[in-house]
Design a protein around this motif. Structure first.
Motif, PDB file in Angstrom:
ATOM      1  N   LEU A 157      -7.697   1.368  11.876  1.00 22.62           N
ATOM      2  CA  LEU A 157      -6.838   1.489  13.054  1.00 22.62           C
ATOM      3  C   LEU A 157      -5.412   1.056  12.740  1.00 22.62           C
ATOM      4  N   ILE A 158      -5.266  -0.053  12.019  1.00 23.95           N
ATOM      5  CA  ILE A 158      -3.939  -0.542  11.639  1.00 23.95           C
ATOM      6  C   ILE A 158      -3.259   0.448  10.707  1.00 23.95           C
ATOM      7  N   GLU A 159      -4.035   0.986   9.772  1.00 22.63           N
ATOM      8  CA  GLU A 159      -3.505   1.985   8.840  1.00 22.63           C
ATOM      9  C   GLU A 159      -2.971   3.199   9.587  1.00 22.63           C
ATOM     10  N   THR A 160      -3.740   3.715  10.525  1.00 25.25           N
ATOM     11  CA  THR A 160      -3.331   4.914  11.256  1.00 25.25           C
ATOM     12  C   THR A 160      -2.113   4.647  12.126  1.00 25.25           C
ATOM     13  N   LEU A 161      -2.074   3.495  12.777  1.00 31.30           N
ATOM     14  CA  LEU A 161      -0.947   3.161  13.649  1.00 31.30           C
ATOM     15  C   LEU A 161       0.369   3.130  12.880  1.00 31.30           C
ATOM     16  N   GLY A 162       0.309   2.680  11.621  1.00 35.29           N
ATOM     17  CA  GLY A 162       1.524   2.564  10.823  1.00 35.29           C
ATOM     18  C   GLY A 162       2.236   3.879  10.580  1.00 35.29           C
ATOM     19  N   TRP A 163       1.512   4.989  10.646  1.00 35.36           N
ATOM     20  CA  TRP A 163       2.158   6.292  10.445  1.00 35.36           C
ATOM     21  C   TRP A 163       2.932   6.745  11.685  1.00 35.36           C
ATOM     22  N   ARG A 197      -0.679  -8.142   4.607  1.00 34.73           N
ATOM     23  CA  ARG A 197      -0.847  -7.669   3.229  1.00 34.73           C
ATOM     24  C   ARG A 197      -1.193  -6.189   3.201  1.00 34.73           C
ATOM     25  N   GLN A 198      -2.040  -5.747   4.104  1.00 32.29           N
ATOM     26  CA  GLN A 198      -2.431  -4.334   4.152  1.00 32.29           C
ATOM     27  C   GLN A 198      -1.213  -3.439   4.384  1.00 32.29           C
ATOM     28  N   ILE A 199      -0.384  -3.799   5.337  1.00 34.63           N
ATOM     29  CA  ILE A 199       0.811  -3.010   5.646  1.00 34.63           C
ATOM     30  C   ILE A 199       1.753  -2.998   4.450  1.00 34.63           C
ATOM     31  N   GLN A 200       1.910  -4.143   3.802  1.00 37.87           N
ATOM     32  CA  GLN A 200       2.782  -4.209   2.624  1.00 37.87           C
ATOM     33  C   GLN A 200       2.303  -3.275   1.513  1.00 37.87           C
ATOM     34  N   LEU A 201       1.013  -3.321   1.219  1.00 38.73           N
ATOM     35  CA  LEU A 201       0.477  -2.498   0.131  1.00 38.73           C
ATOM     36  C   LEU A 201       0.605  -1.010   0.434  1.00 38.73           C
ATOM     37  N   ARG A 202       0.345  -0.615   1.693  1.00 36.70           N
ATOM     38  CA  ARG A 202       0.473   0.799   2.036  1.00 36.70           C
ATOM     39  C   ARG A 202       1.928   1.248   1.950  1.00 36.70           C
ATOM     40  N   ARG A 203       2.859   0.385   2.367  1.00 37.87           N
ATOM     41  CA  ARG A 203       4.280   0.744   2.273  1.00 37.87           C
ATOM     42  C   ARG A 203       4.681   0.946   0.810  1.00 37.87           C
ATOM     43  N   GLU A 204       4.229   0.049  -0.066  1.00 34.26           N
ATOM     44  CA  GLU A 204       4.548   0.185  -1.487  1.00 34.26           C
ATOM     45  C   GLU A 204       3.949   1.470  -2.062  1.00 34.26           C
ATOM     46  N   HIS A 205       2.695   1.752  -1.708  1.00 37.87           N
ATOM     47  CA  HIS A 205       2.032   2.956  -2.207  1.00 37.87           C
ATOM     48  C   HIS A 205       2.744   4.205  -1.707  1.00 37.87           C
ATOM     49  N   ASN A 206       3.168   4.199  -0.446  1.00 35.95           N
ATOM     50  CA  ASN A 206       3.853   5.347   0.121  1.00 35.95           C
ATOM     51  C   ASN A 206       5.198   5.582  -0.547  1.00 35.95           C
ATOM     52  N   LYS A 207       5.916   4.497  -0.870  1.00 34.26           N
ATOM     53  CA  LYS A 207       7.197   4.637  -1.563  1.00 34.26           C
ATOM     54  C   LYS A 207       7.000   5.259  -2.943  1.00 34.26           C
ATOM     55  N   SER A 240      -8.096  -3.176  -2.078  1.00 37.47           N
ATOM     56  CA  SER A 240      -8.027  -1.718  -2.170  1.00 37.47           C
ATOM     57  C   SER A 240      -7.504  -1.150  -0.853  1.00 37.47           C
ATOM     58  N   LEU A 241      -6.759  -0.072  -0.959  1.00 35.95           N
ATOM     59  CA  LEU A 241      -6.213   0.556   0.235  1.00 35.95           C
ATOM     60  C   LEU A 241      -7.333   1.205   1.053  1.00 35.95           C
ATOM     61  N   VAL A 242      -7.183   1.162   2.365  1.00 32.12           N
ATOM     62  CA  VAL A 242      -8.155   1.823   3.229  1.00 32.12           C
ATOM     63  C   VAL A 242      -7.980   3.333   3.084  1.00 32.12           C
ATOM     64  N   PRO A 243      -8.954   4.113   3.520  1.00 29.39           N
ATOM     65  CA  PRO A 243      -8.848   5.575   3.381  1.00 29.39           C
ATOM     66  C   PRO A 243      -7.528   6.113   3.933  1.00 29.39           C
ATOM     67  N   TYR A 244      -6.987   7.073   3.231  1.00 30.25           N
ATOM     68  CA  TYR A 244      -5.691   7.646   3.588  1.00 30.25           C
ATOM     69  C   TYR A 244      -5.795   8.357   4.935  1.00 30.25           C
ATOM     70  N   GLN A 245      -5.097   7.814   5.955  1.00 25.01           N
ATOM     71  CA  GLN A 245      -5.280   8.294   7.316  1.00 25.01           C
ATOM     72  C   GLN A 245      -3.996   8.884   7.917  1.00 25.01           C
ATOM     73  N   LYS A 246      -3.144   9.453   7.086  1.00 27.75           N
ATOM     74  CA  LYS A 246      -1.906  10.000   7.626  1.00 27.75           C
ATOM     75  C   LYS A 246      -2.216  11.157   8.568  1.00 27.75           C
ATOM     76  N   ILE A 250       2.682  14.425  10.940  1.00 29.69           N
ATOM     77  CA  ILE A 250       3.587  13.285  10.852  1.00 29.69           C
ATOM     78  C   ILE A 250       4.418  13.409   9.588  1.00 29.69           C
ATOM     79  N   ASN A 251       5.730  13.507   9.760  1.00 24.59           N
ATOM     80  CA  ASN A 251       6.626  13.698   8.622  1.00 24.59           C
ATOM     81  C   ASN A 251       7.578  12.503   8.515  1.00 24.59           C
ATOM     82  N   ARG A 252       7.021  11.344   8.280  1.00 20.40           N
ATOM     83  CA  ARG A 252       7.839  10.150   8.099  1.00 20.40           C
ATOM     84  C   ARG A 252       7.117   9.179   7.175  1.00 20.40           C
ATOM     85  N   ARG A 253       7.862   8.199   6.671  1.00 21.89           N
ATOM     86  CA  ARG A 253       7.264   7.197   5.799  1.00 21.89           C
ATOM     87  C   ARG A 253       6.415   6.220   6.605  1.00 21.89           C
TER      88      ARG A 253
END
Length: 479
Positions: A157-163, A197-207, A240-246, A250-253
Motif C-alpha cells: 500500500l505504501i509502495e503504491t501510494l508513493g507513485w 527506509r522503504q520509501i528511500q530505497l524505492r526512490r533510489e531504485h527509481n532514480k 528487498s523492494l516490494v513488488p513493482y506497483q507503478k 502514471i508518468n512521474r517519479r
C-alpha cells in the motif's frame, strides 16, 4: 468520545482542518511539474503551507486529517482514543470534492493529507490510497499532494501510494525509543523507521532506473547518540523492494519531492544533542529532505506529561531549526555544535554565533581569501552572501562598504572577519567581550527570554535581533 451522525461536509472540514494544525511536517517544495493536457493543476516549486516560497509567492495547501478517530492512545496527542472530543471522518469522495472545488476557486495549490488510525493501519492506508487515486485518475488533479504513510501498514500500500504523491512523510514522533515507549506504548520505533527506509530505497531504485545520477545512501554513516541500535539495524538489514506497483498511466517519479518527518521536543527529557544526533542520522542514512521540530504543547493536561507553565519551548524549537539549517546547508555536523559535556544550545545566541565564540582560534577570516565553506562559518554570512563574495572578488578587492552592499549582516560578522588584513575598527578577539557586545542591553535578548514577553512563533531561518552598541552602529552606518 462525541459522535455526531449526518454531519455536514462543512462541519467535518472545520473539525479535521483544526485537528491537522498540530502536524507541522507540512511542506510543498522540491518538485516542479507543469500542467498537461487533460488534467487540472500543476506543481511549480512551492513553499511551506500558508507561507512564502523562496521566490516570494504565497502558497496554500488544503491541510486536513482524513479522520481524527484513532485506535492509539498517545499521551501527547489531542486525537488519542481516551479523549472525549468530537470525531469526524471524510470519505474519499468528500476529500476529492473539497480539493477540486478549492483549487478551482484558487484557494489552494495542493493537498496535505494526514490521518488518525481508523480501525487499523491497513484500513486507514487503503482509504487514503483510494482518495489519492481518485484525485489523480478520476478527477485528473495534477497539483501538489503531500501524504502521510501509516506505520504498520502493508508495504504494498505504501509502495503504491508513493507513485501518486509528490512528497510523503512518516512522523518519528519522539526522539528515542525509550520516550516513545513511555508516551506512545502502542507504537514501535522500528515500525516507524521501516516505511521511511522503504520509501528511500524505492526512490533510489527509481532514480537509477530512469538514469538520474544522485548520491544515494548505500551504507550507514557515523551515528551518534542513544539511537544507534535502532537506526543501524534498519539501515544495515538487507531489505528487498516490494513488488513493482507503478500504476498504469502514471508518468512521474516515485515521491519526487522526497520525504520528511516530525519530532516533538520538550515532551521527554532528551537533550538537544540527542535530538540533533537523531536528525543527523536521518539525513545521512535515510536521505530525508526535512526534519521538523514541534514544540510540545500540553493540550491534554496529562500528569504523565511535563508541566509547561511557561508555555511551549518555542525558543528551543527555534534554535533546533537554526542548527538543522547548519547541518543541511552550511556543512556543519552535530558533533561540532554540541557534545556530551555541552548537550544543549545556548538560548541567548544562535548556534552559529555560539560555535564561532567557542572557536575564536579560527577567526578572524579574511574575506578576500577564504574559500566558500570557510565563509559559511562566519556569523552573519549566509549561503547567498557567501556566493556573492566569491563572485565579486573575482573582479575587485572587497572592503566593508562592499560587504554591506552584498547583504552581509555586519553587526555580527564584524567580530569575525577582516578586509585586506584589517578589522572594521579595533576589536578585542575575546569570547567575553564579543558576547557582551552581542547581548549588551535588555531589548536585544531573544523573544521569550524576558518574563514580560509572551511566547510567540519565531522565524525559522532569521537570527534574532542582536545589535552592537550605538557608537559602533554609527561607524557602520557611515561606511
Amino acid at each position: 468520545m462525541v459522535i455526531q451522525e449526518n454531519m455536514s461536509l462543512q462541519r467535518k472540514l472545520e473539525i479535521l482542518s483544526d485537528a491537522a494544525k498540530y502536524d507541522v511536517a507540512c511542506t510543498s517544495s522540491g518538485v516542479d511539474r507543469k500542467g498537461s493536457q487533460g488534467s487540472m493543476g500543476n506543481s511549480v516549486a512551492c513553499g511551506i503551507c500558508h507561507s512564502f516560497s523562496a521566490d516570494g509567492r504565497c502558497i496554500s495547501l488544503l491541510k486536513i486529517l482524513f479522520t481524527n478517530e484513532c485506535i492509539f492512545d498517545c499521551k501527547y496527542c489531542i486525537n488519542r482514543s481516551s479523549n472525549d472530543i468530537v470525531r469526524a471522518s471524510f470519505t474519499p469522495q468528500e476529500v476529492c470534492e473539497l480539493t477540486m472545488e478549492f483549487y478551482k476557486r484558487n484557494y489552494i495549490e495542493g493537498l496535505f493529507l494526514s490521518s488518525g488510525i481508523l480501525v487499523s493501519p491497513n484500513y486507514t492506508m487503503e482509504l487514503i490510497l483510494e482518495t489519492i487515486r481518485l484525485l489523480r485518475e478520476v478527477h485528473r488533479f495534477n497539483g501538489y499532494i503531500h501524504c502521510k504513510a501509516i506505520p504498520g501498514a502493508d508495504p504494498v500500500l505504501i509502495e503504491t501510494l508513493g507513485w501518486y504523491t509528490d512528497r510523503m512523510s512518516v512522523n518519528l514522533e519522539l526522539p528515542t525509543a525509550e520516550s516513545l515507549k513511555e508516551l506512545a506504548p502502542h507504537k514501535n520505533r522500528k515500525n516507524i523507521l521501516k516505511p521511511i527506509r522503504q520509501i528511500q530505497l524505492r526512490r533510489e531504485h527509481n532514480k537509477e532506473f530512469i538514469g538520474i545520477t544522485d548520491n544515494t545512501v548505500s551504507s550507514p554513516k557515523m551515528i551518534t547518540g542513544r539511537e544507534d541500535n535502532d537506526i543501524k539495524e534498519i539501515v544495515t538489514t538487507k531489505t528487498s523492494l516490494v513488488p513493482y506497483q507503478k500504476p498504469v498511466g502514471i508518468n512521474r517519479r516515485y515521491v519526487p519531492a522526497g520525504q520528511s518527518t516530525q519530532i516533538i521536543i520538550g515532551a521527554t527529557k532528551e537533550t538537544d544533542y540527542q535530538i540533533m544526533s537523531v536528525s543527523q542520522a536521518l539525513y545521512d542514512n535515510f536521505d530525508l529532505k526535512r526534519v521538523f521540530y514541534s514544540a510540545f504543547m500540553n493540550i491534554n493536561q496529562d500528569n504523565r506529561l511535563p508541566a509547561t507553565t511557561q508555555g511551549p519551548p518555542l525558543l528551543r524549537e527555534h534554535r533546533l531549526y537554526q542548527a538543522d539549517w547548519l547541518l543541511r546547508f552550511y556543512g556543519f555536523h552535530t558533533n561540532e555544535l554540541l557534545d556530551e559535556k555541552n548537550p544543549n544550545f545556548n538560548v541567548l545566541l544562535d548556534p552559529k554565533c555560539d560555535w564561532a565564540l567557542r572557536h575564536l582560534d579560527l577567526f578572524p577570516v579574511e574575506v578576500n581569501k577564504a574559500d566558500y565553506y570557510t565563509l559559511l562559518r562566519v556569523p552573519g554570512i549566509g549561503t547567498n552572501s557567501a556566493r556573492r563574495i566569491i563572485m565579486a572578488r573575482k573582479s575587485a578587492v572587497l572592503d566593508f562598504k562592499d560587504l554591506k552592499r552584498l547583504g552581509i549582516v555586519l553587526k555580527r560578522a564584524v567580530y569575525f572577519i577582516t578586509c585586506n588584513g584589517r578589522t572594521m575598527y579595533p576589536i578585542k578577539i575575546d569570547e567575553n567581550f564579543i558576547t557582551r557586545q552581542l547581548l549588551s542591553i535588555k531589548d536585544r535578548l531573544p523573544f521569550g527570554i524576558d518574563k514580560d514577553i509572551t511566547y510567540q512563533q519565531l522565524s525559522l531561518f532569521d537570527d534574532v535581533n542582536f545589535q552592537i552598541n550605538p557608537s559602533q552602529a554609527m561607524k557602520i552606518a557611515n561606511i
